[in-house]
Design a protein around this motif. Structure first.
Motif, PDB file in Angstrom:
ATOM      1  N   VAL A 149       0.853  -1.193   0.000  1.00  0.00           N
ATOM      2  CA  VAL A 149       0.000   0.000   0.000  1.00  0.00           C
ATOM      3  C   VAL A 149       0.882   1.233   0.000  1.00  0.00           C
ATOM      4  CG1 VAL A 149      -1.674   1.340   1.333  1.00  0.00           C
ATOM      5  CG2 VAL A 149      -1.892  -1.151   1.195  1.00  0.00           C
ATOM      6  N   GLU A 150       0.612   2.129  -0.944  1.00  0.00           N
ATOM      7  CA  GLU A 150       1.352   3.384  -1.022  1.00  0.00           C
ATOM      8  C   GLU A 150       0.346   4.520  -1.150  1.00  0.00           C
ATOM      9  OE1 GLU A 150       5.305   3.885  -2.003  1.00  0.00           O
ATOM     10  OE2 GLU A 150       4.410   5.354  -0.636  1.00  0.00           O
ATOM     11  N   LEU A 151       0.074   5.207   0.000  1.00  0.00           N
ATOM     12  CA  LEU A 151      -0.834   6.366  -0.020  1.00  0.00           C
ATOM     13  C   LEU A 151       0.011   7.609  -0.027  1.00  0.00           C
ATOM     14  CD1 LEU A 151      -3.312   5.247   2.795  1.00  0.00           C
ATOM     15  CD2 LEU A 151      -3.890   5.446   0.378  1.00  0.00           C
ATOM     16  N   ASP A 152      -0.282   8.535  -0.966  1.00  0.00           N
ATOM     17  CA  ASP A 152       0.492   9.772  -1.037  1.00  0.00           C
ATOM     18  C   ASP A 152      -0.476  10.950  -1.063  1.00  0.00           C
ATOM     19  OD1 ASP A 152       2.360  11.695  -1.376  1.00  0.00           O
ATOM     20  OD2 ASP A 152       2.783  11.224  -3.493  1.00  0.00           O
ATOM     21  N   ALA A 153      -0.594  11.624   0.062  1.00  0.00           N
ATOM     22  CA  ALA A 153      -1.453  12.807   0.196  1.00  0.00           C
ATOM     23  C   ALA A 153      -2.878  12.532  -0.287  1.00  0.00           C
ATOM     24  CB  ALA A 153      -0.858  13.994  -0.567  1.00  0.00           C
ATOM     25  N   VAL A 154      -3.371  11.388   0.104  1.00  0.00           N
ATOM     26  CA  VAL A 154      -4.713  10.999  -0.344  1.00  0.00           C
ATOM     27  C   VAL A 154      -5.767  11.753   0.439  1.00  0.00           C
ATOM     28  CG1 VAL A 154      -6.373   9.104  -0.230  1.00  0.00           C
ATOM     29  CG2 VAL A 154      -4.114   8.737  -1.240  1.00  0.00           C
ATOM     30  N   ARG A 155      -6.767  12.262  -0.286  1.00  0.00           N
ATOM     31  CA  ARG A 155      -7.892  12.878   0.411  1.00  0.00           C
ATOM     32  C   ARG A 155      -9.203  12.355  -0.171  1.00  0.00           C
ATOM     33  NH1 ARG A 155      -7.882  18.564   0.951  1.00  0.00           N
ATOM     34  NH2 ARG A 155      -5.644  18.540   1.347  1.00  0.00           N
ATOM     35  N   ARG A 156     -10.203  12.362   0.681  1.00  0.00           N
ATOM     36  CA  ARG A 156     -11.535  11.935   0.212  1.00  0.00           C
ATOM     37  C   ARG A 156     -12.535  12.941   0.750  1.00  0.00           C
ATOM     38  NH1 ARG A 156     -15.732  11.024  -2.112  1.00  0.00           N
ATOM     39  NH2 ARG A 156     -16.746   9.001  -2.313  1.00  0.00           N
ATOM     40  N   THR A 157     -13.167  13.671  -0.176  1.00  0.00           N
ATOM     41  CA  THR A 157     -14.140  14.693   0.195  1.00  0.00           C
ATOM     42  C   THR A 157     -15.500  14.247  -0.289  1.00  0.00           C
ATOM     43  OG1 THR A 157     -12.414  16.320  -0.168  1.00  0.00           O
ATOM     44  CG2 THR A 157     -14.655  17.142   0.081  1.00  0.00           C
ATOM     45  N   PHE A 158     -16.482  14.233   0.603  1.00  0.00           N
ATOM     46  CA  PHE A 158     -17.844  13.936   0.187  1.00  0.00           C
ATOM     47  C   PHE A 158     -18.536  15.237  -0.162  1.00  0.00           C
ATOM     48  CE2 PHE A 158     -16.659  10.311   2.807  1.00  0.00           C
ATOM     49  CZ  PHE A 158     -17.023   9.270   1.975  1.00  0.00           C
ATOM     50  N   PRO A 159     -19.048  15.352  -1.375  1.00  0.00           N
ATOM     51  CA  PRO A 159     -19.658  16.618  -1.784  1.00  0.00           C
ATOM     52  C   PRO A 159     -20.877  16.929  -0.926  1.00  0.00           C
ATOM     53  CG  PRO A 159     -20.065  14.919  -3.416  1.00  0.00           C
ATOM     54  CD  PRO A 159     -19.147  14.322  -2.409  1.00  0.00           C
ATOM     55  N   GLY A 160     -21.017  18.145  -0.569  1.00  0.00           N
ATOM     56  CA  GLY A 160     -22.046  18.595   0.361  1.00  0.00           C
ATOM     57  C   GLY A 160     -23.354  18.877  -0.285  1.00  0.00           C
ATOM     58  N   PRO A 161     -24.096  19.846   0.161  1.00  0.00           N
ATOM     59  CA  PRO A 161     -23.630  20.709   1.256  1.00  0.00           C
ATOM     60  C   PRO A 161     -23.964  20.131   2.613  1.00  0.00           C
ATOM     61  CG  PRO A 161     -25.650  21.605   0.330  1.00  0.00           C
ATOM     62  CD  PRO A 161     -25.353  20.365  -0.439  1.00  0.00           C
ATOM     63  N   PRO A 162     -23.166  20.296   3.625  1.00  0.00           N
ATOM     64  CA  PRO A 162     -21.812  20.872   3.520  1.00  0.00           C
ATOM     65  C   PRO A 162     -20.829  19.774   3.137  1.00  0.00           C
ATOM     66  CG  PRO A 162     -22.343  20.447   5.812  1.00  0.00           C
ATOM     67  CD  PRO A 162     -23.528  19.974   5.013  1.00  0.00           C
ATOM     68  N   ALA A 163     -19.817  20.134   2.364  1.00  0.00           N
ATOM     69  CA  ALA A 163     -18.809  19.156   1.971  1.00  0.00           C
ATOM     70  C   ALA A 163     -18.047  18.676   3.206  1.00  0.00           C
ATOM     71  CB  ALA A 163     -17.845  19.793   0.966  1.00  0.00           C
ATOM     72  N   VAL A 164     -17.797  17.363   3.224  1.00  0.00           N
ATOM     73  CA  VAL A 164     -17.107  16.784   4.373  1.00  0.00           C
ATOM     74  C   VAL A 164     -15.775  16.210   3.902  1.00  0.00           C
ATOM     75  CG1 VAL A 164     -17.197  15.036   6.174  1.00  0.00           C
ATOM     76  CG2 VAL A 164     -19.281  16.234   5.505  1.00  0.00           C
ATOM     77  N   GLU A 165     -14.716  16.612   4.539  1.00  0.00           N
ATOM     78  CA  GLU A 165     -13.404  16.028   4.236  1.00  0.00           C
ATOM     79  C   GLU A 165     -13.166  14.878   5.190  1.00  0.00           C
ATOM     80  OE1 GLU A 165     -10.303  19.119   4.191  1.00  0.00           O
ATOM     81  OE2 GLU A 165      -9.922  18.317   2.192  1.00  0.00           O
ATOM     82  N   ALA A 166     -13.462  13.661   4.748  1.00  0.00           N
ATOM     83  CA  ALA A 166     -13.368  12.505   5.643  1.00  0.00           C
ATOM     84  C   ALA A 166     -11.914  12.099   5.863  1.00  0.00           C
ATOM     85  CB  ALA A 166     -14.176  11.346   5.071  1.00  0.00           C
ATOM     86  N   VAL A 167     -11.111  12.228   4.817  1.00  0.00           N
ATOM     87  CA  VAL A 167      -9.686  11.892   4.930  1.00  0.00           C
ATOM     88  C   VAL A 167      -8.892  13.049   4.327  1.00  0.00           C
ATOM     89  CG1 VAL A 167      -7.841  10.346   4.209  1.00  0.00           C
ATOM     90  CG2 VAL A 167     -10.073   9.403   4.837  1.00  0.00           C
ATOM     91  N   ARG A 168      -7.903  13.524   5.061  1.00  0.00           N
ATOM     92  CA  ARG A 168      -7.114  14.655   4.589  1.00  0.00           C
ATOM     93  C   ARG A 168      -5.653  14.273   4.511  1.00  0.00           C
ATOM     94  NH1 ARG A 168      -8.985  19.728   8.201  1.00  0.00           N
ATOM     95  NH2 ARG A 168     -10.041  18.134   9.423  1.00  0.00           N
TER      96      ARG A 168
END
Lengths: 224, 416
Positions: free
Chosen positions: A5-24
Motif C-alpha cells: 500500500v502506497e498512499l500519497d497525500a490521499v484525500r476523500r471529500t464527500f460533496p455537500g452541502p456541507p462538503a465533508v473532508e473525511a480523509v485529509r
C-alpha cells in the motif's frame, strides 16, 4: 520487501452541502508482511480510509497505489477485478449468505476472480482448514457460533490468496475470549506472510499489531 | 464458456461463467422457496390461460370444420346467374331438363337433381274437397318441381310411402311428395289410401311424406312434383337450380365442371355455390374464440410480470449486504445485474414451463369432456417457456439496474 500500500497525500471529500473532508492528506506505506492497526474515534474517517485502501472507493485527491498499480487510472470494472484478486475483506457483520454452507460461502470469495471452477472447492477447503474449521465445511452459518462465523468470513477473505487482508472492526461483534482467538489467528496469518490492515477501536487489537496508525478528524498520524 | 472476456491489461477483468451465474441464480431462488413459488404463480396463470386459449380455439375450430365436412363440404349448387342489376328482364334458364343425367356422369358426383319453384298463380292447396267451417282447409303451400335424383342429392328421408321416380316423371303422373310441415297442415299422415290433394283445380296423389331433408330445407313445408308433371299441369318452362351431392373432397372440382356439363356453349351464365374453404372457416372460428381469452391471458401475464418485478425489487433491497459483499470480492456491476436478471428470468422460465404444461392439460381435459380430438400447434408449448423467460427478463430490468447501481461502500454499510 515489496510495497503493498502506497498512499500519497490521499484525500476523500464527500460533496455537500456541507462538503465533508473525511480523509485529509493521508500518507502511508505498508510493506509486505506488515500488520497495521488503524485506530481512532467514531466518525474520524477510519472506515473511509479502509474503503479507499480496499478499492471500494476512490480518493478525490492524491495518489494511491496498490501493489504498484495506480487505482486512479482504473475503470470501475478493473477496480472490482483488482479487489477480487488482491484484497480480502473481513467485516464486523460477517456478511455470510445464510442459506449457503460454510464451504459455499468461502467459494463466493473465488467466484469472480477467474479461479477455475474445479480448483475452487480445494482452495476453499484449504482456507477453512487454515482457520480451523475443516470439520464444519457443510454447516450453514446459522449453525455456527459468532467466532466460527467470523472464521468462515476470514477463510473467504484469504481463499484467493490476496496481497492484503483488510479487516473492519473484526472483533466488534464478538466477546473478548473469542476476539482473542481471532486475533491469534491474525497473528498466525501474519506469520505466514500475509499483510494485514485492521480498523478497530479495540485496544486489544492494536496490541497485536506491529504498527498503529491513528486518525482524528481525517488527519492521520503514526504512533511510535 | 465465458460471459465476459477480460481485457488483457495488468489488472484484467472479473469473470462469471454461465454455469456459475446459473448456479448462483438457482441458489438465490431456493433461498426463499415459498416466495419464489408464489411469485411464479402469476406467470403460471398467464401462460396457462394463453396456451389453453390457443389450444381450445384450435381444437374447437377443427371440430366445427369436421361437422362442416360431413354436410356442407359435399354440397354444390348451380343456379342461373341473375341478369341485370335487379334481376329484371326476361329470364332464360340455361339449365337443361336432363341436368341430372348430365351431372351423374361426372366422376365425384354422388347424386344430383333439379329443384324449381312452380308458379301456381296463387292457387291454394286443399286436401279434401269439402268446406269445414271449424278449421282452415285451404293453405298457401309452395309447389316445387324436382327431378327424381333430387331426393338423394339432398339426403331426404321418408316417414311414409316412397319418392317419385323417373317413370312418374316420364309419364307425367300427377303424383306428389309432401314435406312434413305441409303434411301436418293438410292433415295427411299415411299414404296407403293414396290421399289426394288439390292445387286449385289440379288433383295430385300423395305418394310419400318426408321426415327430413339435410339440404334445401324449404322442402319441409312444400309439395314436390316431378318435372314432367309440373310442365304438363303448371306449364313449367325450365329448371332453375341444381342441387349436387359430391364425394368428400370433390366439391370444388365438381363446382368447376358442372357449368360446362350443363351449358357447354356458355358456362359463365351459370352461378356455382361451393362450400367455403375449410381453412377459412377454421381461422374465422379461432379469431372469434381467441380475442377475448388472449386479452385475459395477456392481462394475467402482465400482472405476473409486475409480480416478478416487485418481488425482485424487494429481494434487491433485502440483499443489499450480499450485493456489497459480492462487489467486495470482485463482482463488477454487470455481474450483479446479471444475477438478478437471471433470477427473474428463471422465475419467468419456470412459470412458462409449468404454465405450458398446465395449459396442455386443460386443452386435453376440455377435449376429453367434450369428446373432441385435442389439437394444439406444437410451437405454442415450445414458445410459452421462452415467452415466460423473456417476460421475467423484462420484469427484472429495473430491479437489477437498481442493484447494479448501488455503491459497494453504501451496500456494505446498509445491509447485514
Amino acid at each position: 520487501m515489496s510495497v503493498i500500500v502506497e498512499l500519497d497525500a490521499v484525500r476523500r471529500t464527500f460533496p455537500g452541502p456541507p462538503a465533508v473532508e473525511a480523509v485529509r492528506d493521508a500518507t502511508l506505506t505498508v510493506e509486505e508482511g506488515d500488520y497495521v492497526a488503524v485506530v481512532g474515534p467514531s466518525g474520524s474517517g477510519k472506515s473511509t480510509l479502509l474503503s479507499i485502501v480496499g478499492c471500494l472507493d476512490r480518493p478525490t485527491g492524491g495518489r494511491y497505489e496498490l501493489t504498484g498499480i495506480d487505482v486512479g487510472e482504473l475503470s470501475d470494472g478493473e477496480l472490482a477485478a483488482l479487489r477480487g484478486r488482491r484484497v480480502g475483506f473481513v467485516f464486523q457483520a460477517f456478511h455470510l449468505l445464510q442459506h449457503r454452507s460454510a464451504l459455499e460461502n468461502v467459494e463466493i470469495g473465488l467466484l469472480y476472480n477467474q479461479t477455475p471452477r474445479r480448483e475452487r472447492r480445494a482452495m476453499a477447503e484449504a482456507a477453512l482448514e487454515r482457520v480451523g474449521l475443516g470439520h464444519r465445511i457443510e454447516f450453514p452459518p446459522r449453525h455456527l457460533s459468532g467466532g466460527e462465523q467470523q472464521r468462515v468470513a476470514i477463510a473467504r477473505a484469504i481463499a484467493p490468496r490476496p496481497s492484503l487482508l483488510l479487516c473492519d472492526e473484526p472483533t466488534g461483534n464478538l466477546d473478548s475470549k473469542t476476539s482473542e482467538a481471532i486475533l491469534g489467528l491474525f497473528d498466525e496469518l501474519q506469520a505466514d506472510g500475509l499483510t494485514l490492515m485492521v480498523v478497530t477501536h479495540d485496544p486489544a487489537v492494536s496490541r497485536h499489531a506491529r504498527r498503529t496508525v491513528e486518525i482524528v478528524d481525517g488527519v492521520m498520524a503514526e504512533a511510535s | 464458456m465465458t460471459l465476459w472476456r477480460g481485457r488483457n491489461r495488468s489488472v484484467g477483468r472479473s469473470r462469471l461463467s454461465w454455469r456459475d451465474l446459473t448456479s448462483e441464480a438457482v441458489a438465490g431462488l431456493l433461498a426463499r422457496p415459498s416466495r419464489t413459488a408464489l411469485t411464479i404463480l402469476g406467470t403460471v396463470l398467464g401462460i396457462t390461460a394463453l396456451v389453453a386459449t390457443l389450444g381450445i380455439a384450435r381444437t374447437a375450430g377443427s371440430q366445427i370444420v369436421g361437422q362442416f365436412d360431413a354436410l356442407q363440404a359435399t354440397s354444390v349448387t348451380v343456379e342461373n346467374r341473375t341478369e341485370g342489376f335487379f334481376g329484371g328482364g326476361p329470364q332464360v334458364s340455361h339449365i337443361p331438363w336432363d341436368a341430372e343425367a348430365r351431372l351423374v356422369r361426372l366422376n365425384g358426383v354422388v347424386a344430383a337433381g333439379t329443384i324449381t319453384r312452380v308458379d301456381t298463380q296463387g292457387e291454394l292447396v286443399r286436401s279434401v274437397p269439402i268446406n269445414d267451417p271449424l278449421g282452415q282447409s285451404e293453405f298457401a303451400i309452395d309447389v316445387y318441381a324436382a327431378s327424381p335424383g333430387l331426393f338423394d342429392a339432398i339426403d331426404a328421408t321418408l316417414s311414409a310411402g316412397r319418392f317419385f321416380d323417373a317413370g312418374h316423371d316420364a309419364r307425367r303422373d300427377p303424383v306428389a311428395v309432401v314435406g312434413p310441415a305441409a303434411a301436418r297442415r293438410l292433415n295427411i299422415t299415411r299414404v296407403d289410401q293414396q290421399p289426394a290433394i288439390f292445387v286449385g283445380d289440379t288433383t295430385l296423389v300423395v305418394v310419400g311424406i318426408l321426415t327430413d331433408v339435410r339440404r334445401e330445407p324449404v322442402l319441409l313445408d312444400a309439395i314436390v312434383v316431378p318435372n314432367g308433371t309440373a310442365r304438363r299441369l303448371f306449364g313449367l318452362q325450365a329448371p332453375t337450380k341444381v342441387a349436387i351431392r359430391t364425394e368428400l373432397g370433390a366439391a370444388r372440382l365438381i363446382g368447376e365442371q358442372a357449368p360446362v356439363a350443363l351449358e357447354p356453349n356458355d358456362p359463365a351464365t351459370l352461378r356455382v355455390i361451393v362450400p367455403p374453404e375449410p381453412r377459412a372457416v377454421q381461422e374465422a372460428v379461432e379469431s372469434d374464440v381467441n380475442t377475448l381469452f388472449l386479452v385475459l391471458g395477456a392481462v394475467a401475464l402482465l400482472v405476473g410480470a409486475i409480480g416478478i418485478a416487485n418481488v425482485t425489487l424487494v429481494s434487491v433491497l433485502e440483499r443489499v449486504g450480499e450485493i456489497g459483499l459480492r462487489r467486495a470480492v470482485g463482482a463488477a456491476r454487470r455481474h450483479i445485474a446479471a444475477q438478478f436478471l437471471a433470477e427473474s428470468a428463471a422465475m419467468g422460465l419456470i412459470g412458462g414451463i409449468i404454465g405450458a404444461s398446465a395449459g396442455v392439460l386443460v386443452v386435453v381435459g376440455v377435449s376429453a369432456a367434450q369428446q373432441w380430438t385435442p389439437v394444439l400447434d406444437l410451437r405454442v408449448p415450445v414458445a410459452a417457456p421462452i415467452a415466460g423467460a423473456v417476460i421475467g427478463l423484462v420484469a427484472g430490468l429495473y430491479p437489477s439496474w437498481r442493484a447494479a447501481s448501488l455503491e459497494p461502500v453504501d451496500a456494505l454499510r446498509g445491509g447485514t
